[in-house]
Design a protein around this motif. Structure first.
Motif, short mmCIF file in Angstrom:
data_model
loop_
_atom_site.label_atom_id
_atom_site.label_comp_id
_atom_site.label_asym_id
_atom_site.label_seq_id
_atom_site.Cartn_x
_atom_site.Cartn_y
_atom_site.Cartn_z
N ASN A 5 -2.16 16.24 59.87
CA ASN A 5 -1.79 14.84 60.11
C ASN A 5 -2.01 14.01 58.87
OD1 ASN A 5 -1.13 15.15 62.86
ND2 ASN A 5 -3.33 15.22 63.36
N LEU A 6 -1.03 14.02 58.01
CA LEU A 6 -1.14 13.17 56.84
C LEU A 6 -1.07 11.73 57.33
CD1 LEU A 6 1.11 14.99 54.23
CD2 LEU A 6 -1.36 14.84 54.28
N ASP A 7 -1.84 10.88 56.67
CA ASP A 7 -1.84 9.48 57.08
C ASP A 7 -0.41 8.93 57.13
OD1 ASP A 7 -4.49 9.81 57.01
OD2 ASP A 7 -4.91 8.43 55.37
N GLN A 8 -0.17 8.12 58.10
CA GLN A 8 1.14 7.48 58.17
C GLN A 8 1.14 6.31 57.20
OE1 GLN A 8 3.74 8.72 59.83
NE2 GLN A 8 2.35 10.42 60.21
N HIS A 9 2.12 6.27 56.33
CA HIS A 9 2.12 5.22 55.31
C HIS A 9 3.17 4.19 55.58
CE1 HIS A 9 0.95 9.09 53.56
NE2 HIS A 9 -0.15 8.40 53.47
N ILE A 10 2.77 2.96 55.29
CA ILE A 10 3.74 1.87 55.40
C ILE A 10 4.80 2.09 54.33
CG2 ILE A 10 4.04 -0.62 55.22
CD1 ILE A 10 0.97 -0.71 56.11
N SER A 11 4.34 2.59 53.19
CA SER A 11 5.29 2.80 52.09
C SER A 11 5.98 4.14 52.23
CB SER A 11 4.54 2.73 50.77
OG SER A 11 5.26 3.38 49.77
N LEU A 18 4.17 12.21 47.89
CA LEU A 18 3.37 13.33 48.36
C LEU A 18 4.25 14.57 48.57
CD1 LEU A 18 0.98 11.60 50.95
CD2 LEU A 18 0.34 12.51 48.71
N GLU A 19 5.41 14.35 49.17
CA GLU A 19 6.34 15.47 49.38
C GLU A 19 6.73 16.07 48.03
OE1 GLU A 19 7.72 17.43 51.43
OE2 GLU A 19 7.07 16.62 53.35
N GLU A 20 6.92 15.20 47.05
CA GLU A 20 7.42 15.65 45.75
C GLU A 20 6.43 16.56 45.03
OE1 GLU A 20 8.49 12.58 42.79
OE2 GLU A 20 8.05 14.21 41.38
N ILE A 21 5.15 16.19 45.05
CA ILE A 21 4.20 17.05 44.34
C ILE A 21 4.09 18.41 45.04
CG2 ILE A 21 2.80 15.30 43.15
CD1 ILE A 21 0.67 15.69 45.35
N SER A 84 -6.75 12.84 54.24
CA SER A 84 -5.91 14.03 54.06
C SER A 84 -4.91 13.85 52.91
CB SER A 84 -5.18 14.39 55.35
OG SER A 84 -4.37 13.32 55.77
N ASP A 85 -4.51 12.63 52.62
CA ASP A 85 -3.61 12.41 51.47
C ASP A 85 -4.31 12.83 50.18
OD1 ASP A 85 -1.77 11.26 53.17
OD2 ASP A 85 -2.52 9.23 52.83
N LEU A 217 -7.72 21.71 52.43
CA LEU A 217 -6.69 20.69 52.71
C LEU A 217 -6.54 20.44 54.20
CD1 LEU A 217 -4.02 19.04 52.26
CD2 LEU A 217 -2.86 21.23 51.97
N VAL A 218 -6.44 21.53 54.96
CA VAL A 218 -6.12 21.39 56.38
C VAL A 218 -7.36 21.05 57.21
CG1 VAL A 218 -5.16 22.57 58.42
CG2 VAL A 218 -4.20 23.01 56.14
N GLN A 219 -8.47 21.72 56.89
CA GLN A 219 -9.66 21.56 57.73
C GLN A 219 -10.74 20.69 57.09
OE1 GLN A 219 -10.89 25.59 58.63
NE2 GLN A 219 -9.18 25.89 60.04
N GLY A 220 -10.58 20.35 55.82
CA GLY A 220 -11.60 19.55 55.13
C GLY A 220 -12.87 20.34 54.84
N ARG A 221 -12.81 21.67 55.01
CA ARG A 221 -14.00 22.52 54.76
C ARG A 221 -13.86 23.19 53.41
NH1 ARG A 221 -15.15 27.21 58.14
NH2 ARG A 221 -12.89 27.50 58.24
N ASP A 222 -14.94 23.18 52.64
CA ASP A 222 -14.95 23.88 51.37
C ASP A 222 -15.56 25.26 51.60
OD1 ASP A 222 -15.22 24.81 48.80
OD2 ASP A 222 -16.11 22.97 48.01
N ILE A 223 -14.70 26.29 51.65
CA ILE A 223 -15.20 27.64 51.99
C ILE A 223 -15.35 28.53 50.76
CG2 ILE A 223 -14.34 27.61 54.37
CD1 ILE A 223 -12.04 29.48 53.26
#
Lengths: 230, 230
Positions: A5-11, A18-21, A84-85, A217-223
């Motif tokens: 769930n990437l943050d929903q952006h007004i912009s 984000l898609e581009e990178i 998440s962004d 990225l997905v879980q926010g866990r550094d494994i």
């Protein structure tokens, strides 16, 4: 972008950035995959021409890394991403570094291919190169695929394959050392194969790193350093 | 913090945060330097006890990397740094990754030390280990020193030393291969030295990377893949 769930952006522009990178990174990944495949083929066929091409293309990969990295930094400075962004930008930034290193390893294998085309083929070791080469190419492909789908489970499954690669690599090394002892005149040529095997094993390590970035990225866990079972 | 005009912040806390990640990174660097020194000593003296200690300490370095990395990400999310502040966070984040890799190489050397203490010493190669070891330890020390002073010129001077290390490494490799051909029974033991030399050469590469991060931090120029003369 599913499974995250990437943050929903007004912009809308931010979303596009984000898609581009991500897209640029996957494009770089595709090129790196091709490089690894070509380098292995050049080694197997003692094809110095193909090997030269791998070495040439390497500079394009370096440029891609620097370009994407700059875009990531600009994006952080301008858009001030959070949650998440920010993790996406961080994961891309780290992944391109691993991809660039994989490109380096492909270049090293290509250099060994050129040496072998000059010195003559090594007496042994090609089966091992092909086998380990196939394993790490699959790992790399699967890791990029998991990134594109934000699939942490697939990333964890891919990470686990690195153990087998490490075992196969160690066993291949032992065999190569035995061959060298039996036929000392072939040592120099066998060493070229040995370095190529080493590079392939490193490709597996970097693919594993990419998987770790995906889990972060997905879980926010550094494994990192904890293994896929953590 | 001289030689770099970090943005002046209204928040004293922000300044302290930036100082903190730099200090933690230099602390991690100090530990990594010690690891490399200990690993070389363990190899030279076939001291498996010292080697075991290097392997143990490695996990502390891994933790430091993860801690500092997390602090960097939190700092970006909370403080939204720009310009030279952001470059500092980015440079620290990249440098700790190189430091962690140097720690990995130290661990690999320690493993070779243990093997050599079991299999018996290699007939040759220790002079080369000592020489290249001294060169890369100096590079690592100088690069951390340049980082602490934000000194891009010193970083560029240190980068240039990597060329000599690469040449010395290649020459050491050739000699080791010659020894192995002359005395095939020593191949297995000589290979341990060879891997240690390889690891030392990698330490030099990572020290060079750290210098590149410093130039980026101080001058805003990305000189990766372009060499110190760019």
């Amino acid at each position: 972008m599913d499974k995250l769930n990437l943050d929903q952006h007004i912009s809308r522009q931010f979303n596009e950035d984000l898609e581009e990178i991500k897209t640029s990174m996957l494009e770089m990944g595709g090129l790196v995959e091709m490089q690894v495949g070509d380098a292995i083929r050049a080694l197997e066929d003692a094809d110095s021409r193909l090997a030269e091409r791998v070495i040439e293309v390497e500079s394009r990969i370096d440029e891609m890394e620097m370009d994407i990295d700059e875009t990531c930094t600009t994006l952080i400075a301008r858009r001030q991403p959070a949650a998440s962004d920010l993790r996406l930008v961080t994961a891309v930034s780290k992944t391109i570094r691993d991809l660039e290193r994989i490109g380096d390893e492909a270049q090293k294998i290509a250099k060994m291919a050129i040496k072998l085309s000059e010195e003559g083929e090594a007496p042994r070791g090609y089966t091992e190169v092909r086998h380990i080469g196939n394993c790490v190419r699959k790992m790399l492909n699967d890791s990029l695929d998991a990134f594109s789908r934000f699939d942490a489970e697939a990333a964890i499954a891919t990470m686990k394959e690195d153990r087998q690669v490490d075992m196969d690599y160690k066993s291949a090394l032992r065999e190569m050392i035995t061959y060298m002892m039996e036929d000392p005149r072939s040592i120099s040529r066998s060493m070229n194969i040995l370095w190529a095997l080493r590079s392939l094993e490193r490709v597996g390590d970097h693919a594993k790193n990419i998987c770790e970035h995906i889990v972060y990225l997905v879980q926010g866990r550094d494994i990192r350093h904890r293994g896929p079972d953590a």
